[in-house]
Design an enzyme around this catalytic site. Structure first.
Site, PDB file in Angstrom:
ATOM      1  N   ARG A   1      11.534  -5.929   4.498  1.00  0.00           N
ATOM      2  CA  ARG A   1      11.287  -4.475   4.410  1.00  0.00           C
ATOM      3  C   ARG A   1      12.254  -3.696   5.301  1.00  0.00           C
ATOM      4  O   ARG A   1      12.541  -4.062   6.418  1.00  0.00           O
ATOM      5  CB  ARG A   1       9.861  -4.164   4.853  1.00  0.00           C
ATOM      6  CG  ARG A   1       9.644  -2.652   5.001  1.00  0.00           C
ATOM      7  CD  ARG A   1       8.229  -2.250   5.121  1.00  0.00           C
ATOM      8  NE  ARG A   1       7.504  -2.958   6.136  1.00  0.00           N
ATOM      9  CZ  ARG A   1       6.179  -2.928   6.232  1.00  0.00           C
ATOM     10  NH1 ARG A   1       5.477  -2.240   5.365  1.00  0.00           N
ATOM     11  NH2 ARG A   1       5.573  -3.573   7.184  1.00  0.00           N
TER      12      ARG A   1
ATOM     13  N   ARG B   1      -1.096  -8.801  13.304  1.00  0.00           N
ATOM     14  CA  ARG B   1      -1.604  -7.771  12.382  1.00  0.00           C
ATOM     15  C   ARG B   1      -2.461  -8.390  11.282  1.00  0.00           C
ATOM     16  O   ARG B   1      -3.467  -7.813  10.870  1.00  0.00           O
ATOM     17  CB  ARG B   1      -0.434  -6.972  11.771  1.00  0.00           C
ATOM     18  CG  ARG B   1       0.154  -5.970  12.770  1.00  0.00           C
ATOM     19  CD  ARG B   1       1.532  -5.485  12.351  1.00  0.00           C
ATOM     20  NE  ARG B   1       1.585  -4.890  11.054  1.00  0.00           N
ATOM     21  CZ  ARG B   1       2.692  -4.812  10.303  1.00  0.00           C
ATOM     22  NH1 ARG B   1       3.828  -5.310  10.755  1.00  0.00           N
ATOM     23  NH2 ARG B   1       2.651  -4.231   9.136  1.00  0.00           N
TER      24      ARG B   1
ATOM     25  N   ARG C   1      11.101  -2.198  10.986  1.00  0.00           N
ATOM     26  CA  ARG C   1      10.053  -1.756  11.912  1.00  0.00           C
ATOM     27  C   ARG C   1       9.882  -2.729  13.065  1.00  0.00           C
ATOM     28  O   ARG C   1       9.945  -3.927  12.872  1.00  0.00           O
ATOM     29  CB  ARG C   1       8.719  -1.629  11.151  1.00  0.00           C
ATOM     30  CG  ARG C   1       8.489  -0.272  10.568  1.00  0.00           C
ATOM     31  CD  ARG C   1       7.338  -0.211   9.601  1.00  0.00           C
ATOM     32  NE  ARG C   1       6.096  -0.809  10.044  1.00  0.00           N
ATOM     33  CZ  ARG C   1       4.958  -0.764   9.341  1.00  0.00           C
ATOM     34  NH1 ARG C   1       4.924  -0.113   8.198  1.00  0.00           N
ATOM     35  NH2 ARG C   1       3.872  -1.336   9.785  1.00  0.00           N
TER      36      ARG C   1
ATOM     37  N   LYS D   1       0.840  -1.218   0.000  1.00  0.00           N
ATOM     38  CA  LYS D   1       0.000   0.000   0.000  1.00  0.00           C
ATOM     39  C   LYS D   1       0.867   1.258   0.000  1.00  0.00           C
ATOM     40  O   LYS D   1       0.662   2.167  -0.796  1.00  0.00           O
ATOM     41  CB  LYS D   1      -0.937   0.020   1.228  1.00  0.00           C
ATOM     42  CG  LYS D   1      -1.893  -1.152   1.306  1.00  0.00           C
ATOM     43  CD  LYS D   1      -2.829  -1.050   2.495  1.00  0.00           C
ATOM     44  CE  LYS D   1      -2.125  -1.121   3.838  1.00  0.00           C
ATOM     45  NZ  LYS D   1      -1.443  -2.409   4.113  1.00  0.00           N
TER      46      LYS D   1
ATOM     47  N   ARG E   1      -9.842   1.629   8.839  1.00  0.00           N
ATOM     48  CA  ARG E   1      -9.326   0.289   9.114  1.00  0.00           C
ATOM     49  C   ARG E   1     -10.334  -0.574   9.850  1.00  0.00           C
ATOM     50  O   ARG E   1     -10.034  -1.687  10.230  1.00  0.00           O
ATOM     51  CB  ARG E   1      -8.083   0.445   9.982  1.00  0.00           C
ATOM     52  CG  ARG E   1      -6.932  -0.389   9.533  1.00  0.00           C
ATOM     53  CD  ARG E   1      -5.769  -0.038  10.428  1.00  0.00           C
ATOM     54  NE  ARG E   1      -4.657  -0.862  10.186  1.00  0.00           N
ATOM     55  CZ  ARG E   1      -3.632  -0.530   9.408  1.00  0.00           C
ATOM     56  NH1 ARG E   1      -3.617   0.603   8.764  1.00  0.00           N
ATOM     57  NH2 ARG E   1      -2.632  -1.349   9.288  1.00  0.00           N
TER      58      ARG E   1
HETATM   59  P1  AP5 Z   1       4.783  -1.670   1.839  1.00  0.00           P
HETATM   60  O1  AP5 Z   1       4.475  -0.753   0.711  1.00  0.00           O
HETATM   61  O2  AP5 Z   1       5.548  -1.138   2.997  1.00  0.00           O
HETATM   62  O3  AP5 Z   1       3.432  -2.418   2.345  1.00  0.00           O
HETATM   63  P2  AP5 Z   1       2.176  -1.862   3.130  1.00  0.00           P
HETATM   64  O4  AP5 Z   1       0.979  -2.520   2.534  1.00  0.00           O
HETATM   65  O5  AP5 Z   1       2.202  -0.375   3.188  1.00  0.00           O
HETATM   66  O6  AP5 Z   1       2.474  -2.536   4.529  1.00  0.00           O
HETATM   67  P3  AP5 Z   1       2.357  -2.008   6.007  1.00  0.00           P
HETATM   68  O7  AP5 Z   1       2.933  -3.120   6.851  1.00  0.00           O
HETATM   69  O8  AP5 Z   1       2.952  -0.644   6.167  1.00  0.00           O
HETATM   70  O9  AP5 Z   1       0.830  -1.953   6.194  1.00  0.00           O
HETATM   71  P4  AP5 Z   1       0.099  -1.936   7.499  1.00  0.00           P
HETATM   72  O10 AP5 Z   1      -1.272  -1.636   7.036  1.00  0.00           O
HETATM   73  O11 AP5 Z   1       0.251  -3.153   8.338  1.00  0.00           O
HETATM   74  O12 AP5 Z   1       0.881  -0.820   8.342  1.00  0.00           O
HETATM   75  P5  AP5 Z   1       0.555   0.681   8.711  1.00  0.00           P
HETATM   76  O13 AP5 Z   1       1.806   1.440   8.704  1.00  0.00           O
HETATM   77  O14 AP5 Z   1      -0.623   1.189   7.948  1.00  0.00           O
HETATM   78  O15 AP5 Z   1       5.537  -2.941   1.211  1.00  0.00           O
HETATM   79  C1  AP5 Z   1       6.034  -3.983   2.025  1.00  0.00           C
HETATM   80  C2  AP5 Z   1       7.418  -4.434   1.497  1.00  0.00           C
HETATM   81  O16 AP5 Z   1       7.227  -5.062   0.242  1.00  0.00           O
HETATM   82  C3  AP5 Z   1       8.408  -3.292   1.266  1.00  0.00           C
HETATM   83  O17 AP5 Z   1       9.682  -3.707   1.638  1.00  0.00           O
HETATM   84  C4  AP5 Z   1       8.344  -3.043  -0.254  1.00  0.00           C
HETATM   85  O18 AP5 Z   1       9.582  -2.575  -0.755  1.00  0.00           O
HETATM   86  C5  AP5 Z   1       8.004  -4.418  -0.772  1.00  0.00           C
HETATM   87  N1  AP5 Z   1       7.159  -4.379  -1.974  1.00  0.00           N
HETATM   88  C6  AP5 Z   1       6.109  -3.550  -2.218  1.00  0.00           C
HETATM   89  N2  AP5 Z   1       5.564  -3.825  -3.427  1.00  0.00           N
HETATM   90  C7  AP5 Z   1       6.276  -4.879  -3.934  1.00  0.00           C
HETATM   91  C8  AP5 Z   1       6.195  -5.636  -5.151  1.00  0.00           C
HETATM   92  N3  AP5 Z   1       5.257  -5.370  -6.085  1.00  0.00           N
HETATM   93  N4  AP5 Z   1       7.082  -6.624  -5.336  1.00  0.00           N
HETATM   94  C9  AP5 Z   1       8.022  -6.915  -4.403  1.00  0.00           C
HETATM   95  N5  AP5 Z   1       8.150  -6.229  -3.240  1.00  0.00           N
HETATM   96  C10 AP5 Z   1       7.288  -5.234  -3.015  1.00  0.00           C
HETATM   97  O19 AP5 Z   1       0.025   0.508  10.223  1.00  0.00           O
HETATM   98  C11 AP5 Z   1       0.903   0.101  11.264  1.00  0.00           C
HETATM   99  C12 AP5 Z   1       0.129   0.098  12.576  1.00  0.00           C
HETATM  100  O20 AP5 Z   1      -0.357   1.433  12.876  1.00  0.00           O
HETATM  101  C13 AP5 Z   1      -1.123  -0.777  12.637  1.00  0.00           C
HETATM  102  O21 AP5 Z   1      -0.806  -2.115  12.931  1.00  0.00           O
HETATM  103  C14 AP5 Z   1      -1.925  -0.067  13.739  1.00  0.00           C
HETATM  104  O22 AP5 Z   1      -1.430  -0.410  15.009  1.00  0.00           O
HETATM  105  C15 AP5 Z   1      -1.623   1.407  13.509  1.00  0.00           C
HETATM  106  N6  AP5 Z   1      -2.624   2.043  12.620  1.00  0.00           N
HETATM  107  C16 AP5 Z   1      -2.398   2.580  11.388  1.00  0.00           C
HETATM  108  N7  AP5 Z   1      -3.536   3.055  10.871  1.00  0.00           N
HETATM  109  C17 AP5 Z   1      -4.509   2.819  11.792  1.00  0.00           C
HETATM  110  C18 AP5 Z   1      -5.918   3.056  11.819  1.00  0.00           C
HETATM  111  N8  AP5 Z   1      -6.571   3.625  10.794  1.00  0.00           N
HETATM  112  N9  AP5 Z   1      -6.610   2.671  12.927  1.00  0.00           N
HETATM  113  C19 AP5 Z   1      -5.976   2.121  13.984  1.00  0.00           C
HETATM  114  N10 AP5 Z   1      -4.659   1.841  14.014  1.00  0.00           N
HETATM  115  C20 AP5 Z   1      -3.924   2.182  12.920  1.00  0.00           C
END
Ligand code: AP5
Length: 217
Positions: A127, A172, A161, A13, A88
């Protein structure tokens, strides 16, 4: 355009949002990045969020919705935004609908990134993100920085991370299935969802995503 990006942890994402936001000239708003910025600045919000994030749980709606609303009200988001990680759960989705309705606005689409769980695990395990700006994302195999451990964009230190440990990732994923996936049906009922495969090279996924958002897929 006002778009929501949804998909499991590690789906790509954040990676896709950076390209899509640039192509569409709208800001990329990631609640995860906003929380991580608060954690690195050691704000009260950051201290609260960290305890939930480290355990793989959602940060409570009371603080998350207010933070997202404040960000969406910034001038750069006046003509659109790409939301990554928000909403979310269904109550956040309802709050977003309410917010938009008050302003006479609506969402244009919800892009659902589909990726098998074994690929998610590989992506998360490799990552590395930038300590200065967590929207700068790399992978030790798939998206290598030019110099190991150094961000290509700003020279910041790359690190893994804390919530990317195996146990937390499992939690998660469970939270994603139980709390976040129901928003897909919520938005399907509004005719807003386009689902694409997030497998393949990053630029291939971006092309697929752009075509889907523009109704060409
Ligand atoms: P990446 O782009 O980093 O993936 P992502 O989908 O953004 O993954 P996240 O782990 O950041 O999502 P998340 O939803 O768990 O975390 P968030 O920060 O929102 O890609 C992953 C890896 O793959 C990278 O190394 C990249 O280079 C590689 N890659 C990408 N595309 C590729 C491809 N096509 N081919 C090969 N490799 C590829 O949330 C974290 C925490 O914050 C949550 O757990 C929660 O505690 C809190 N939080 C955030 N938002 C909320 C909310 N709205 N409500 C409550 N809590 C929240």
């Amino acid at each position: 355009m006002r778009i929501v990006l949804v998909g499991p942890p590690g789906a790509g994402k954040g990676t896709q949002a950076a390209f899509l936001a640039k192509n569409l000239s709208i800001p990329h708003i990631s609640t995860g990045d906003l929380f991580r910025a608060n954690i690195s600045q050691q704000t009260e919000l950051g201290k609260l969020a960290k305890s939930y994030m480290d355990a793989g749980n959602l940060v409570p709606d009371e603080v998350t919705i207010g933070m997202a609303k404040d960000r969406m009200e910034q001038p750069d988001a006046e003509n659109g935004f790409l939301l990554d990680g928000f909403p979310r759960n269904v109550s956040q989705a309802e709050a977003l609908d309410e917010m938009l309705k008050t302003e006479g606005m609506k969402l244009d689409g919800v892009l659902d990134l589909e990726v098998p769980e074994d690929e998610v695990v590989k992506r998360i395990a490799g990552r590395r993100i930038c300590r200065k700006d967590s929207s700068h994302v790399f992978h030790v195999t798939y998206s290598k920085p030019k110099t190991d451990g150094v961000c290509d964009v700003c020279g910041g230190e790359l690190y893994q991370r804390e919530d990317d440990s195996e146990d937390t990732v499992r939690k998660r994923l469970e939270v994603y299935h139980t709390q976040t996936e129901p928003i897909i049906d919520y938005y399907k009922a509004q005719g807003l969802v386009v689902t694409i495969s997030a497998l393949g090279k990053v630029d291939e996924v971006t092309k697929r995503a752009m075509a889907a958002l523009q109704g060409d897929a």
